[in-house]
Scaffold this active site. Structure first.
Site, PDB file in Angstrom:
ATOM      1  CD  GLU A  88     -29.050 -35.349  11.233  1.00  0.00           C
ATOM      2  OE1 GLU A  88     -28.733 -35.763  10.133  1.00  0.00           O
ATOM      3  OE2 GLU A  88     -28.416 -34.457  11.820  1.00  0.00           O
TER       4      GLU A  88
ATOM      5  CG  ASP B 212     -20.909 -32.505  21.032  1.00  0.00           C
ATOM      6  OD1 ASP B 212     -22.041 -32.929  20.745  1.00  0.00           O
ATOM      7  OD2 ASP B 212     -19.867 -32.944  20.513  1.00  0.00           O
TER       8      ASP B 212
ATOM      9  CD  GLU C  23     -34.521 -27.094  14.450  1.00  0.00           C
ATOM     10  OE1 GLU C  23     -33.516 -27.174  13.713  1.00  0.00           O
ATOM     11  OE2 GLU C  23     -35.286 -26.115  14.464  1.00  0.00           O
TER      12      GLU C  23
ATOM     13  CD  GLU D 293     -24.825 -28.079  10.281  1.00  0.00           C
ATOM     14  OE1 GLU D 293     -24.966 -28.654   9.190  1.00  0.00           O
ATOM     15  OE2 GLU D 293     -25.502 -28.354  11.287  1.00  0.00           O
TER      16      GLU D 293
ATOM     17  CE  LYS E 221     -18.007 -34.169  34.413  1.00  0.00           C
ATOM     18  NZ  LYS E 221     -17.470 -35.424  33.927  1.00  0.00           N
TER      19      LYS E 221
END
Ligand SMILES: C[S@@+](CC[C@H](N)C(=O)[O-])C[C@H]1O[C@@H](n2cnc3c(N)ncnc32)[C@H](O)[C@@H]1O
Length: 212
Positions: free
Chosen positions: A193, A119, A195, A45, A123
């Site tokens: 977390e 994340d 989710e 992960e 931009k």
């Protein structure tokens, strides 16, 4: 994920470092992960955060081993501590930036890859930092080899749409796709977390699985 600086973590990290979390010289494990987890299917992960998913999956699937990568020290401590407290022998945490992962793994060494609530880097000029950008997909292609699976979950629809386009452009086979995972046919054995946080707010969770 941003946490307030916790000075005690530096000290506490020493209790888990070397056994549950690796901070340095990770390249020495390249090609040797399977020896660490004999007979287990190796799963990774990237951006594991505090580790609810990595730890939960390791508990649920003792025939697999879960390696979590988390770049932030103050966060990587938590999954390592949880693995220690639960005496899990099928979890290791790497505290480093995933952009270097080919220094740590031989091609084809990992069989399943998970990206959860990565994340979004909204931009356009930061698009290359998104973990589903084609530059990262090229790394994953080597990491997984042919037939490896990538499973991706996110609350962020813009990141999801970008990612699905990247998967298609890269020529990956999409074998599952949902804009509302929790009300879909797809299995979702462990929630992360983020989710839990977003679904409690009523935000649908997007999910996609691709094969390399
Ligand atoms: C939004 S959080 C999600 C955490 C967790 N996966 C979840 O779903 O609850 C994203 C995490 O990925 C980590 N991260 C982002 N880019 C990374 C990278 N290149 N290498 C390793 N970790 C990264 C961040 O530090 C952060 O903890």
């Amino acid at each position: 994920m941003r946490l307030r600086k916790k000075p005690w973590i530096e000290e506490a990290m020493k209790e888990v470092q070397g056994e549950y979390v690796f901070l340095h010289d990770i390249d020495k494990f390249k090609g040797h992960w399977q020896e660490m987890f004999p007979g287990k299917r190796l799963c990774l992960e990237i951006g594991c955060g505090k580790g609810r998913f990595t730890i939960g999956m390791a508990e649920l699937y003792p025939d697999k081993a879960f390696i979590g990568i988390e770049t932030q020290h103050d966060i990587a401590y938590f999954p390592a501590k949880a693995a220690k407290d639960k005496e899990l022998t099928n979890v290791k945490i790497i505290c480093a930036n995933a952009e270097n992962l080919l220094d740590w793994f031989e091609p084809g060494e990992i069989k399943e890859l998970y990206l959860n609530f990565s994340d979004p880097w909204p931009k356009a000029r930061h698009a290359k930092r998104r973990l589903t950008h084609r530059n990262f997909l090229a790394l994953y292609k080597q990491l997984l080899g042919e037939g490896g699976h990538l499973r991706f979950k996110t609350d962020n629809r813009a990141l999801f749409d970008f990612s699905v386009e990247e998967f298609k452009e890269f020529g990956l086979q999409i074998i599952a796709l949902s804009y509302d995972l929790h009300h879909s046919e797809y299995e979702n054995p462990v929630q992360t977390e983020y989710e839990q946080k977003f679904s409690a707010l009523g935000t649908p969770i997007n999910f996609c699985e691709v094969v390399f």
